[in-house]
Design a protein around this motif. Structure first.
Motif, PDB file in Angstrom:
ATOM      1  N   LEU A   1       0.811  -1.224   0.000  1.00 24.64           N
ATOM      2  CA  LEU A   1       0.000   0.000   0.000  1.00 24.64           C
ATOM      3  C   LEU A   1       0.841   1.269   0.000  1.00 24.64           C
ATOM      4  CD1 LEU A   1      -2.716  -1.161   2.495  1.00 24.64           C
ATOM      5  CD2 LEU A   1      -3.022  -0.687   0.078  1.00 24.64           C
TER       6      LEU A   1
ATOM      7  N   THR B   1       1.651  15.107   0.783  1.00 28.36           N
ATOM      8  CA  THR B   1       1.202  13.792   1.228  1.00 28.36           C
ATOM      9  C   THR B   1       1.424  13.567   2.717  1.00 28.36           C
ATOM     10  OG1 THR B   1       3.325  12.844   0.644  1.00 28.36           O
ATOM     11  CG2 THR B   1       1.577  12.682  -0.995  1.00 28.36           C
TER      12      THR B   1
ATOM     13  N   THR C   1     -13.761  -2.062  -5.329  1.00 33.74           N
ATOM     14  CA  THR C   1     -14.730  -3.017  -5.829  1.00 33.74           C
ATOM     15  C   THR C   1     -14.071  -4.335  -6.171  1.00 33.74           C
ATOM     16  OG1 THR C   1     -14.419  -1.931  -7.928  1.00 33.74           O
ATOM     17  CG2 THR C   1     -16.422  -1.383  -6.726  1.00 33.74           C
ATOM     18  N   SER C   2     -12.795  -4.270  -6.502  1.00 39.52           N
ATOM     19  CA  SER C   2     -12.068  -5.516  -6.716  1.00 39.52           C
ATOM     20  C   SER C   2     -10.616  -5.253  -6.376  1.00 39.52           C
ATOM     21  CB  SER C   2     -12.169  -5.968  -8.168  1.00 39.52           C
ATOM     22  OG  SER C   2     -11.152  -5.339  -8.915  1.00 39.52           O
ATOM     23  N   PHE C   3      -9.843  -6.294  -6.479  1.00 36.78           N
ATOM     24  CA  PHE C   3      -8.420  -6.169  -6.155  1.00 36.78           C
ATOM     25  C   PHE C   3      -7.753  -5.116  -7.014  1.00 36.78           C
ATOM     26  CE2 PHE C   3      -4.551  -7.660  -4.436  1.00 36.78           C
ATOM     27  CZ  PHE C   3      -3.620  -7.520  -5.450  1.00 36.78           C
ATOM     28  N   PHE C   4      -8.246  -4.931  -8.215  1.00 36.67           N
ATOM     29  CA  PHE C   4      -7.536  -4.060  -9.147  1.00 36.67           C
ATOM     30  C   PHE C   4      -7.979  -2.613  -9.073  1.00 36.67           C
ATOM     31  CE2 PHE C   4      -5.086  -7.205 -11.029  1.00 36.67           C
ATOM     32  CZ  PHE C   4      -5.848  -8.359 -11.046  1.00 36.67           C
ATOM     33  N   THR C   5      -9.034  -2.347  -8.327  1.00 37.83           N
ATOM     34  CA  THR C   5      -9.473  -0.965  -8.245  1.00 37.83           C
ATOM     35  C   THR C   5      -8.511  -0.184  -7.372  1.00 37.83           C
ATOM     36  OG1 THR C   5     -11.674  -1.863  -8.232  1.00 37.83           O
ATOM     37  CG2 THR C   5     -11.470   0.490  -7.821  1.00 37.83           C
ATOM     38  N   PRO C   6      -8.027   0.920  -7.876  1.00 42.64           N
ATOM     39  CA  PRO C   6      -7.148   1.716  -7.036  1.00 42.64           C
ATOM     40  C   PRO C   6      -7.926   2.266  -5.855  1.00 42.64           C
ATOM     41  CG  PRO C   6      -7.249   2.574  -9.281  1.00 42.64           C
ATOM     42  CD  PRO C   6      -8.247   1.494  -9.197  1.00 42.64           C
ATOM     43  N   VAL C   7      -7.296   2.250  -4.677  1.00 43.23           N
ATOM     44  CA  VAL C   7      -7.940   2.799  -3.498  1.00 43.23           C
ATOM     45  C   VAL C   7      -7.737   4.299  -3.515  1.00 43.23           C
ATOM     46  CG1 VAL C   7      -8.007   2.722  -1.006  1.00 43.23           C
ATOM     47  CG2 VAL C   7      -7.427   0.687  -2.294  1.00 43.23           C
TER      48      VAL C   7
ATOM     49  N   PRO D   1      -9.563   8.431  -3.897  1.00 37.99           N
ATOM     50  CA  PRO D   1     -10.409   9.143  -4.853  1.00 37.99           C
ATOM     51  C   PRO D   1      -9.815   9.089  -6.246  1.00 37.99           C
ATOM     52  CG  PRO D   1      -9.237  10.669  -3.447  1.00 37.99           C
ATOM     53  CD  PRO D   1      -8.943   9.318  -2.923  1.00 37.99           C
ATOM     54  N   ARG D   2     -10.661   9.104  -7.257  1.00 36.88           N
ATOM     55  CA  ARG D   2     -10.165   8.981  -8.618  1.00 36.88           C
ATOM     56  C   ARG D   2     -10.184  10.322  -9.295  1.00 36.88           C
ATOM     57  NH1 ARG D   2     -13.952   4.520  -8.479  1.00 36.88           N
ATOM     58  NH2 ARG D   2     -12.696   2.762  -7.817  1.00 36.88           N
ATOM     59  N   ARG D   3      -9.343  10.393 -10.280  1.00 38.72           N
ATOM     60  CA  ARG D   3      -9.356  11.574 -11.101  1.00 38.72           C
ATOM     61  C   ARG D   3     -10.676  11.588 -11.872  1.00 38.72           C
ATOM     62  NH1 ARG D   3      -3.927  11.900 -14.211  1.00 38.72           N
ATOM     63  NH2 ARG D   3      -2.964  11.883 -12.168  1.00 38.72           N
TER      64      ARG D   3
END
Lengths: 571, 146
Positions: A510, A524, A543-549, A551-553
């Motif tokens: 992480l 940061t 939502t899955s292992f591949f979703t970045p944790v 907030p998204r752009r």
């Protein structure tokens, strides 16, 4: 009441008042967060960090036990000096990275870092448990240092120690890390006085150091032992070097050192302090030479307790008030590290066991309360070990503790540089190191008698593992911790590719590289206001292992204008 | 390296890899959102998640995102001197020359404390100076990631 005791009691009383008053020092809005109670707000500057770290590293037990070693063996007891010199260049490289990653993610303990870095709760818990196990006997050792002073002052064994510890426990409960930070200033002043007193007393003896060393040399020549002397005998050199190296590695890994480190304001504060701290080793060096001075003045330990050599030397050679100050230096010198150690152990429990397994959504206030209670428990546990069991037991436990804590090196120290290790490989390595370390310690007999060759006790007699166990015809020995650590590393390195080849899932890291170099002012690094707010940054469930944790752009949220909020989920 | 299995999700029948350097921008898809392609966020799944299918890719990625060790400095090697010297008893395990009546063994090791202090202070100065100079490049790399 003798003068010594009066001086001691006055200083001790003043320190207790300071300890309680420390809660009001740089008073935060609320002390009920772990960052405030357990890390003093993470905002100590150059001076306070210096006092805190020196109070943390140079403990009362060191000041009492190490000169005793020198008194008994000469050169071989001098290893803490190289140990406390080499440790700082080593720390210079790793500590800044540790500071950064902990500040970016809001970690309070090394175990939290390991959990995030290798994506493994198990390894994190193991690091936390080993940390607690290694710290407890270390606290008991501080009591042994204090006990030696009480013994010289002619106090009985039980209640004075308990009283001193109750005071310590209460002000730690109340003020957290601010207490030892403030008290350590007094401690350093007293230690400095003790060192000056040693130098002045030696300057007044006829012949000065020359005579002292000559007499010590004659004394070592007379004894039937072969492992003593003014220089290292050939067979002691390997143990001397490995012991210094191993102690240096262990010092970095002890949770209380890291607690002191995390309390500093920024990377430069830390690094500047690391440049100055080697000089502090000189004070320890001078106090170690008291071991020789005690040989010169023919000091005999009081009541068969070898640790009383230093206090007794002050008692016989210094004016009564000055001896009182030296006693207070040792007494206060025991309080500071004991407080920091109990805080460190308590934080480990709260963040890595309580919050992970018992109450994952504990509020900051609850965390602090748990930590406070655990710090009390830990201290009284240490007191009970000492009063109910015996001194020797505490010393043996501490010896084991040093070997135990070293096994966390691949996860904690190497983890700062690479996430290459597989999490289970780290676990296997740790296990192998522990088993081997304990087995080797079990094999070491305790030697005693006039010539130091007779076996007094069969097992757990020290940390110097004789090489003739391997069939070598030699008297040389090696420090157990180093061997155990080498095996630990080998297993971890060998098992990692094997586990990857077998397709065992890796943990998820992480952290990212920029976390390890972030400094104060970096967006940061969490600002203190946010930390004091105490509530976790809301975590988006992937939502899955591949979703970045995080907030998204493209999906702006209310927090986007505040860069520090955007940063990381609390781990 | 291994890019098979769960590491490289296959989207919509066509064996299209959703992870890769596309049009100069590093993009990544998710198994759950199917073909939805997102720019890389700051938390990056490592290891077997398929980001680094080959060593070469990893290098490109590092160059693009400033991911290599950012606090690297050659000056750090100088720190080996005060670490190695005190671990060599051959150097100091003797009585002569004495200083103020103190055998060499003792005053030499105490002297190493000054050496360590000096070297650390020197390296700290050099590293901070280099960081200030190179700060600009680090900042740009950081911006691209964040």
């Amino acid at each position: 009441m003798s003068t010594q005791l009066t001086v001691f009691v006055v200083v001790f009383g003043a320190v207790a008042v300071m300890g309680f008053a420390a809660a009001r020092w740089r008073r935060p809005d609320s002390i009920h967060t772990l960052e405030e109670w357990g890390l003093g707000g993470r905002a100590f500057g150059n001076w306070v960090t210096f006092f805190l770290l020196s109070g943390d590293v140079y403990t009362a037990y060191t000041f009492v036990a190490v000169p005793t070693l020198v008194y008994g063996m000469g050169a071989a007891g001098f290893f803490p000096v190289p140990f406390l010199v080499i440790v700082y260049p080593m720390l210079f490289v790793v500590l800044a990275r540790f500071w950064s990653v902990c500040h970016v993610h809001g970690f309070v303990t090394p175990a939290e870092f390991v959990r995030a870095r290798f994506g493994s709760r198990g390894i994190g818990t193991a690091v936390a448990l080993l940390g607690i196990v290694a710290t407890m006997p270390y606290i008991a050792l501080q009591l042994i240092g204090m006990e030696a002073v009480f013994e010289v002052m002619g106090l009985p064994k039980g209640w004075p120690l308990t009283l001193a510890f109750v005071v310590l426990a209460l002000y730690t409960f109340n003020s957290g890390l601010r207490g030892p930070a403030l008290v350590s200033i007094v401690k350093d002043a007293l230690i400095l006085w003790a060192v000056l007193a040693v130098l002045m007393i030696v300057a007044m003896t006829p012949g000065q150091w020359d005579t002292i060393f000559r007499i010590a040399e004659n004394r070592y020549a007379i004894t039937p032992r072969t492992d003593d002397g003014l220089v290292l005998p050939v067979q002691s050199q390997l143990n001397y070097v490995t012991l210094a190296l191993g102690s240096a590695v262990a010092l970095f890994l002890y949770p209380h050192t890291l607690t002191g480190v995390l309390a500093s304001r920024n990377r430069s504060t830390l690094r500047r302090n690391l440049a100055v701290l080697p000089i502090y080793t000189l004070t320890l060096g001078v106090l170690m030479l008291v071991g020789f001075a005690a040989l010169y003045s023919g000091v005999q330990p009081v009541g068969g307790n070898a640790n009383t050599v230093v206090p007794q030397w002050f008692n016989e050679n210094a004016p009564a008030w000055s001896a009182g100050l030296a006693f207070a230096a040792i007494g206060v010198g025991a309080m500071v590290p004991a407080a920091i150690m109990s805080i460190a152990a308590a934080n480990l429990f709260t963040r890595d066991i309580y919050r992970v397994y018992l109450r994952p959504y504990a509020s900051a206030r609850e965390e602090t309360y748990v930590s406070k209670s655990v710090s009390l428990t830990v201290k009284f546990g240490a007191l009970l070990i000492l009063l109910l069991l015996n001194t020797q037991f505490a010393i043996d436990l501490q010896l084991i503790g040093g070997v135990v804590i070293m096994q966390t090196l691949p996860a904690v120290a190497l983890g700062l540089y690479t996430n290459w290790f597989h999490r289970w490989a780290l676990g296997l390595g740790m296990g192998a190191g522990l088993v081997l370390g304990l087995f080797m310690l079990w094999q070491v007999p305790k030697l005693g008698g006039a010539d130091g060759r007779q076996v007094v006790r069969e097992h757990f007699g020290g940390s110097a593992w004789p090489l003739d166990n391997l069939g070598f015809d030699t008297q040389a020995a090696i420090y157990v911790g180093i061997v155990a650590l080498a095996v630990n590393l080998l297993v971890a390195v060998a098992a990692t590719p094997v586990l990857r080849g077998l397709g065992v899932a890796d943990g998820r890291d992480l952290t990212r590289e920029h976390d390890y170099v972030a400094d104060e002012g970096d967006p940061t690094v969490r600002r203190m206001t946010e930390i004091i707010d105490g509530e976790p940054v809301p975590e988006e469930k992937p939502t899955s292992f591949f979703t970045p944790v995080g907030p998204r752009r493209g999906t702006p949220s209310a927090q986007d204008d505040d860069p520090s909020r955007r940063a990381y989920p609390r781990l | 390296m291994r890019a098979e299995g769960s590491a490289a999700p296959v989207v919509g029948g066509a064996a299209a890899r959703v992870s890769g350097l596309r049009g100069g921008e590093w993009v990544r898809g998710t198994a759950a959102t199917g073909a939805r392609v997102l720019p890389v966020e700051r938390t990056i799944a490592r290891h077997r998640s398929g980001e680094w299918p080959t060593v070469r890719d990893r290098r490109e990625r590092r160059a693009a995102f400033g991911e290599g060790r950012q606090d690297k400095s050659r000056w750090h090697w100088l720190l080996l001197v005060p670490i190695v010297l005190p671990l060599m008893p051959v150097i100091y395990n003797r009585v002569d020359p004495t200083l103020l009546g103190m055998p060499f063994f003792y005053w030499c090791q105490l002297g190493f404390a000054f050496l360590a202090s000096g070297v650390i202070a020197f390296v700290h100065k050099k590293v901070t100076a280099a960081r200030k100079q190179g700060g600009k490049t680090v900042a740009t790399a950081g911006e691209r990631v964040g």
